[in-house]
Write a protein that holds these residues in place. Sequence first.
Motif, PDB file in Angstrom:
ATOM      1  N   LYS A  35     -66.382  -9.045 -26.411  1.00  0.00           N
ATOM      2  CA  LYS A  35     -65.314 -10.001 -26.754  1.00  0.00           C
ATOM      3  C   LYS A  35     -65.007 -10.896 -25.547  1.00  0.00           C
ATOM      4  O   LYS A  35     -64.900 -12.122 -25.666  1.00  0.00           O
ATOM      5  N   GLN A  36     -64.904 -10.261 -24.367  1.00  0.00           N
ATOM      6  CA  GLN A  36     -64.550 -10.998 -23.144  1.00  0.00           C
ATOM      7  C   GLN A  36     -65.611 -12.040 -22.771  1.00  0.00           C
ATOM      8  O   GLN A  36     -65.291 -13.121 -22.307  1.00  0.00           O
ATOM      9  N   TYR A  37     -66.891 -11.691 -22.991  1.00  0.00           N
ATOM     10  CA  TYR A  37     -67.981 -12.594 -22.595  1.00  0.00           C
ATOM     11  C   TYR A  37     -68.730 -13.138 -23.815  1.00  0.00           C
ATOM     12  O   TYR A  37     -69.936 -13.386 -23.738  1.00  0.00           O
ATOM     13  N   SER A  38     -68.034 -13.342 -24.898  1.00  0.00           N
ATOM     14  CA  SER A  38     -68.670 -13.652 -26.195  1.00  0.00           C
ATOM     15  C   SER A  38     -69.710 -14.771 -26.139  1.00  0.00           C
ATOM     16  O   SER A  38     -70.726 -14.706 -26.823  1.00  0.00           O
ATOM     17  N   HIS A  39     -69.483 -15.792 -25.310  1.00  0.00           N
ATOM     18  CA  HIS A  39     -70.408 -16.942 -25.300  1.00  0.00           C
ATOM     19  C   HIS A  39     -71.464 -16.856 -24.190  1.00  0.00           C
ATOM     20  O   HIS A  39     -72.311 -17.738 -24.064  1.00  0.00           O
ATOM     21  N   GLU A  79     -73.340 -12.510 -30.576  1.00  0.00           N
ATOM     22  CA  GLU A  79     -74.440 -12.182 -31.501  1.00  0.00           C
ATOM     23  C   GLU A  79     -74.829 -10.711 -31.378  1.00  0.00           C
ATOM     24  O   GLU A  79     -75.134 -10.053 -32.380  1.00  0.00           O
ATOM     25  N   LEU A  80     -74.810 -10.187 -30.153  1.00  0.00           N
ATOM     26  CA  LEU A  80     -75.109  -8.776 -29.947  1.00  0.00           C
ATOM     27  C   LEU A  80     -74.103  -7.904 -30.694  1.00  0.00           C
ATOM     28  O   LEU A  80     -74.471  -6.931 -31.358  1.00  0.00           O
ATOM     29  N   PHE A  81     -72.826  -8.265 -30.606  1.00  0.00           N
ATOM     30  CA  PHE A  81     -71.782  -7.505 -31.303  1.00  0.00           C
ATOM     31  C   PHE A  81     -71.997  -7.564 -32.821  1.00  0.00           C
ATOM     32  O   PHE A  81     -71.944  -6.546 -33.511  1.00  0.00           O
ATOM     33  N   GLU A  82     -72.267  -8.773 -33.333  1.00  0.00           N
ATOM     34  CA  GLU A  82     -72.429  -8.949 -34.789  1.00  0.00           C
ATOM     35  C   GLU A  82     -73.649  -8.183 -35.305  1.00  0.00           C
ATOM     36  O   GLU A  82     -73.588  -7.511 -36.335  1.00  0.00           O
ATOM     37  N   GLN A  83     -74.779  -8.309 -34.595  1.00  0.00           N
ATOM     38  CA  GLN A  83     -76.007  -7.656 -35.057  1.00  0.00           C
ATOM     39  C   GLN A  83     -75.918  -6.129 -34.925  1.00  0.00           C
ATOM     40  O   GLN A  83     -76.389  -5.395 -35.797  1.00  0.00           O
ATOM     41  N   SER A  84     -75.287  -5.654 -33.846  1.00  0.00           N
ATOM     42  CA  SER A  84     -75.122  -4.206 -33.668  1.00  0.00           C
ATOM     43  C   SER A  84     -74.201  -3.631 -34.737  1.00  0.00           C
ATOM     44  O   SER A  84     -74.437  -2.531 -35.250  1.00  0.00           O
ATOM     45  N   THR A  85     -73.166  -4.380 -35.085  1.00  0.00           N
ATOM     46  CA  THR A  85     -72.242  -3.928 -36.136  1.00  0.00           C
ATOM     47  C   THR A  85     -72.948  -3.886 -37.488  1.00  0.00           C
ATOM     48  O   THR A  85     -72.756  -2.946 -38.275  1.00  0.00           O
ATOM     49  N   ALA A  86     -73.794  -4.892 -37.762  1.00  0.00           N
ATOM     50  CA  ALA A  86     -74.565  -4.907 -39.011  1.00  0.00           C
ATOM     51  C   ALA A  86     -75.513  -3.709 -39.050  1.00  0.00           C
ATOM     52  O   ALA A  86     -75.667  -3.043 -40.078  1.00  0.00           O
ATOM     53  N   PHE A  87     -76.138  -3.409 -37.920  1.00  0.00           N
ATOM     54  CA  PHE A  87     -77.052  -2.263 -37.821  1.00  0.00           C
ATOM     55  C   PHE A  87     -76.287  -0.963 -38.096  1.00  0.00           C
ATOM     56  O   PHE A  87     -76.741  -0.100 -38.860  1.00  0.00           O
ATOM     57  N   ALA A  88     -75.111  -0.847 -37.476  1.00  0.00           N
ATOM     58  CA  ALA A  88     -74.271   0.347 -37.662  1.00  0.00           C
ATOM     59  C   ALA A  88     -73.852   0.499 -39.123  1.00  0.00           C
ATOM     60  O   ALA A  88     -73.855   1.615 -39.670  1.00  0.00           O
ATOM     61  N   PRO A  94     -90.391  -0.706 -26.793  1.00  0.00           N
ATOM     62  CA  PRO A  94     -90.395  -1.206 -25.414  1.00  0.00           C
ATOM     63  C   PRO A  94     -89.210  -2.159 -25.206  1.00  0.00           C
ATOM     64  O   PRO A  94     -88.370  -2.320 -26.100  1.00  0.00           O
ATOM     65  N   ASN A  95     -89.166  -2.803 -24.055  1.00  0.00           N
ATOM     66  CA  ASN A  95     -88.084  -3.746 -23.771  1.00  0.00           C
ATOM     67  C   ASN A  95     -88.216  -5.000 -24.629  1.00  0.00           C
ATOM     68  O   ASN A  95     -89.075  -5.851 -24.394  1.00  0.00           O
ATOM     69  N   CYS A  96     -87.381  -5.084 -25.644  1.00  0.00           N
ATOM     70  CA  CYS A  96     -87.327  -6.253 -26.525  1.00  0.00           C
ATOM     71  C   CYS A  96     -85.910  -6.322 -27.080  1.00  0.00           C
ATOM     72  O   CYS A  96     -85.108  -5.401 -26.885  1.00  0.00           O
ATOM     73  N   LEU A  97     -85.552  -7.414 -27.769  1.00  0.00           N
ATOM     74  CA  LEU A  97     -84.170  -7.605 -28.227  1.00  0.00           C
ATOM     75  C   LEU A  97     -83.731  -6.558 -29.247  1.00  0.00           C
ATOM     76  O   LEU A  97     -82.542  -6.305 -29.417  1.00  0.00           O
TER      77      LEU A  97
END
Length: 551
Positions: free
Chosen positions: A35-39, A54-63, A83-86
């Motif tokens: 939230k603090q660093y949203s952009h 976007e990380l918050f939104e996609q992680s919440t959708a995954f959850a 491996p290391n990927c998004l």
Amino acid sequence: MGKIWLEKSYPPGVPFEIDADKYSSIVEMFNKYTKQYSHVTAFINMGAEISYQELFEQSTAFAAYLQNDLGLKKGDKFAIMVPNCLQYPVALFGALLAGLTVVNVNPLYTARELEHQLKDSGTKAMLIIENFAHTLEEVIAKTPVEHVILTSLGDRLGTIKGALVNCVVKYIKKMVPSFNLPNAIRFNHVLAKGANLTFTPVDIQGEDLAFLQYTGGTTGVSKGAMLTHRNMVANLEQAKAAIKPLLKEGEEIVVTALPLYHIFALTANCLTFITLGGTNLLITNPRDMPGFVKELSKYPFTAVTGVNTLFNGLLNTPGFKDLDFSTLKMSLGGGMAVQRPVAERWQNVTGTRLLEGYGLTECAPMVTLSPYDLASYDGSIGVPAPSTDIRIIKEDGSEAEIGESGEMWVKGPQVMKGYYNRQEATDEILKDGWLATGDIAEMDFKGFFKIVDRKKDMIIVSGFNVFPNEIEEVVMMHDGILEAAAIGVPHEVSGEVVKVFIVCKGEKVLEKELIAHCKDNLTNYKVPKLIEYREELPKTNVGKILRRELR
């Protein structure tokens, strides 16, 4: 070890204590900083970016998908084998949001290694990259895994670029062996469907398990270190306290070439830089050194973590010394000892000193770190992290004086709960709240620690722990082998490589035949590089093989 020593050696701005209960969980921390660093950009991989929002939104959708469609409940085990990927951070934080315990899995595991970890952890669902799906196919029927989410390397790189990358990986480079996992769900489908489902927040407390992080411990088979949310929050606060005076919140780009499934990169890069509003530049294949250097040339990176092998590899790659290092503030080495010639050359080329630390999977991992204000590499592992006590215990059980060596014992809020379902192994290493590391260390009069010897038998190959018992067990699976003993021998690139001494039953087993057998059962870095034939192996009077004599 008295507070007086730390006060002498702690640099300005580093507190002596941290609040291990500042956040109830990694989830509370994640919610605050996204939230603090949203952009701000959270992760970059192959040119594709994902912001904190976007990380918050996609992680919440995954959850939400994990909760609703898969019916996973708080405490269920979720494995991540990519491996290391998004996809990694999205799945990681999605699983944690849903209250699951994350089981990190090395994608290069053989079927035998994978089966052990999935069974031992009781993994119920997992995310796997399709390049290694054939390995899972071999063992899934023998594991408790009920749900498989499948991803391709380019899935989060955008429609056109993603399709192109997936096509090249699968059809041109032929890096995806055929597999059959008929009930697997595609990662992008999970996110699309999850976005339309309701996520129900989970009550997560400090003592709940965040990770089962597998390690060999000091001996034997791979064991799951139980790392609670409090362990992780504490270590993040410790790491942040130690390095924050060097860094500016919301402005840092950390180079993440070490795999996120390894505790070092997971904590030092992924999680610590989330709390700083930093950007993780994910390197999927750091072994492609020219490609790695080309990627570095595109970004004003400010921090880099690695193992000695990685730093040495970069220094010997054409074009590296020509990069712009004007923004680089911090270089952090761990996982294996940093060699003085590498550290000195790194400082000459980049203008930054290689900070060396010491950690263990069982400590989430940070135990000590070199102060950020030292002028040059000094060969020590630094001073204890804030809120960390260290004792040096001599063989007679007494506490060592300054300059005397003994086993390092650690106490602090980052020390694991124990090994999962292995009380005996837990009791061997945890003693009245102290963790006996098995490493031999000493403290100087300034309060700095130095490792003088290591867990007696452990081999460290490019920062990865290799345990002789496992190698020997695999070698002994070959019908022609009577006895086997594994040791580490020095190697200028990887620090050490595995050497095995063997006694054959009858006819000599061919070296290439034995190595092929090992490759079928062990991840590449564990495969013996040297084999020596013996008529017999040295043993104690009770028949235990003496590895130290072989060394």
